[in-house]
Write a protein that holds these residues in place. Structure first.
Motif, PDB file in Angstrom:
ATOM      1  N   GLY A   1      49.472 -74.459  63.980  1.00 60.31           N
ATOM      2  CA  GLY A   1      49.730 -73.438  64.983  1.00 60.31           C
ATOM      3  C   GLY A   1      48.682 -72.363  65.103  1.00 60.31           C
ATOM      4  O   GLY A   1      48.765 -71.506  65.974  1.00 60.31           O
TER       5      GLY A   1
ATOM      6  N   ASN B   1      53.318 -61.571  67.229  1.00 65.56           N
ATOM      7  CA  ASN B   1      53.171 -60.945  68.539  1.00 65.56           C
ATOM      8  C   ASN B   1      52.238 -59.747  68.444  1.00 65.56           C
ATOM      9  O   ASN B   1      51.969 -59.223  67.363  1.00 65.56           O
TER      10      ASN B   1
ATOM     11  N   PHE C   1      55.462 -59.217  63.541  1.00 66.69           N
ATOM     12  CA  PHE C   1      55.605 -60.578  63.024  1.00 66.69           C
ATOM     13  C   PHE C   1      57.047 -60.800  62.585  1.00 66.69           C
ATOM     14  O   PHE C   1      57.700 -59.894  62.044  1.00 66.69           O
ATOM     15  N   THR C   2      57.515 -62.035  62.771  1.00 69.25           N
ATOM     16  CA  THR C   2      58.858 -62.408  62.330  1.00 69.25           C
ATOM     17  C   THR C   2      58.803 -63.771  61.657  1.00 69.25           C
ATOM     18  O   THR C   2      58.285 -64.737  62.242  1.00 69.25           O
TER      19      THR C   2
ATOM     20  N   TYR D   1      58.615 -70.655  59.944  1.00 67.58           N
ATOM     21  CA  TYR D   1      57.810 -70.217  61.078  1.00 67.58           C
ATOM     22  C   TYR D   1      57.342 -68.771  60.875  1.00 67.58           C
ATOM     23  O   TYR D   1      58.001 -67.980  60.194  1.00 67.58           O
ATOM     24  N   LEU D   2      56.231 -68.482  61.483  1.00 65.25           N
ATOM     25  CA  LEU D   2      55.766 -67.097  61.535  1.00 65.25           C
ATOM     26  C   LEU D   2      55.405 -66.804  62.989  1.00 65.25           C
ATOM     27  O   LEU D   2      54.383 -67.281  63.485  1.00 65.25           O
ATOM     28  N   GLN D   3      56.275 -66.064  63.647  1.00 57.90           N
ATOM     29  CA  GLN D   3      56.016 -65.653  65.020  1.00 57.90           C
ATOM     30  C   GLN D   3      55.196 -64.381  64.984  1.00 57.90           C
ATOM     31  O   GLN D   3      55.624 -63.378  64.416  1.00 57.90           O
TER      32      GLN D   3
ATOM     33  N   SER E   1      60.919 -66.982  60.045  1.00 54.51           N
ATOM     34  CA  SER E   1      62.220 -67.622  60.147  1.00 54.51           C
ATOM     35  C   SER E   1      62.138 -69.022  59.553  1.00 54.51           C
ATOM     36  O   SER E   1      61.046 -69.537  59.312  1.00 54.51           O
TER      37      SER E   1
ATOM     38  N   SER F   1      50.039 -63.793  71.431  1.00 54.92           N
ATOM     39  CA  SER F   1      51.000 -64.275  70.441  1.00 54.92           C
ATOM     40  C   SER F   1      50.638 -65.677  69.966  1.00 54.92           C
ATOM     41  O   SER F   1      50.015 -66.451  70.701  1.00 54.92           O
TER      42      SER F   1
ATOM     43  N   SER G   1      53.632 -72.707  61.997  1.00 53.28           N
ATOM     44  CA  SER G   1      54.680 -73.516  61.386  1.00 53.28           C
ATOM     45  C   SER G   1      54.216 -74.018  60.034  1.00 53.28           C
ATOM     46  O   SER G   1      53.031 -74.291  59.845  1.00 53.28           O
TER      47      SER G   1
ATOM     48  N   ARG H   1      52.546 -68.795  67.167  1.00 52.24           N
ATOM     49  CA  ARG H   1      53.596 -69.138  66.220  1.00 52.24           C
ATOM     50  C   ARG H   1      53.058 -70.172  65.243  1.00 52.24           C
ATOM     51  O   ARG H   1      52.666 -71.271  65.654  1.00 52.24           O
TER      52      ARG H   1
END
Length: 115
Positions: free
Chosen positions: A8, A82, A66-67, A78-80, A69, A17, A21, A19
């Motif tokens: 990713g 933004n 960053f988020t 995951y690391l989202q 999940s 942004s 994985s 994301r």
């Protein structure tokens, strides 16, 4: 053998942004999992991590942007990311630590943020 495979990463403009994985296999005795990063000439630093006893903790530099999940099966993290900034440019590594024994790292994925 634990395997962590990141994907990713890429090149994105400032404010954009991405994301990331991390597909994990053969995890055992789970204790902690998360993301670290290493910029050129700098030490590897924590980005986000969760353990069996804590919720996700984030580096101050990425809080609110960053988020992290996990999927329901717990095999993919995951690391989202933004509102990316040039200072987020680094190789991002997936990390796993069992309750006992060695830590495990993925091979890393490059994130480059242009200004």
């Amino acid at each position: 053998q634990v395997q962590l495979v990141e994907s990713g990463g890429g090149l994105v403009q400032s404010g954009g942004s991405l994301r990331l994985s991390c597909v994990a296999s053969n995890l055992f005795n789970f204790y902690a999992m998360g993301w670290y990063r290493q910029a050129p000439g700098k030490q590897r630093e924590l980005v986000a991590i969760s353990t069996t006893s804590t919720s996700t903790n984030y580096a101050d530099s990425v809080k609110g942007r960053f988020t992290m999940s996990r999927d329901n099966a717990g095999n993919t993290v995951y690391l989202q990311m933004n509102s990316l900034m040039p200072e987020d440019t680094a190789v991002y590594y997936c990390y796993f630590r069992p309750k006992f024994g060695n830590e495990y790292w993925g091979q890393g994925t490059q994130v480059t943020v242009s200004s």
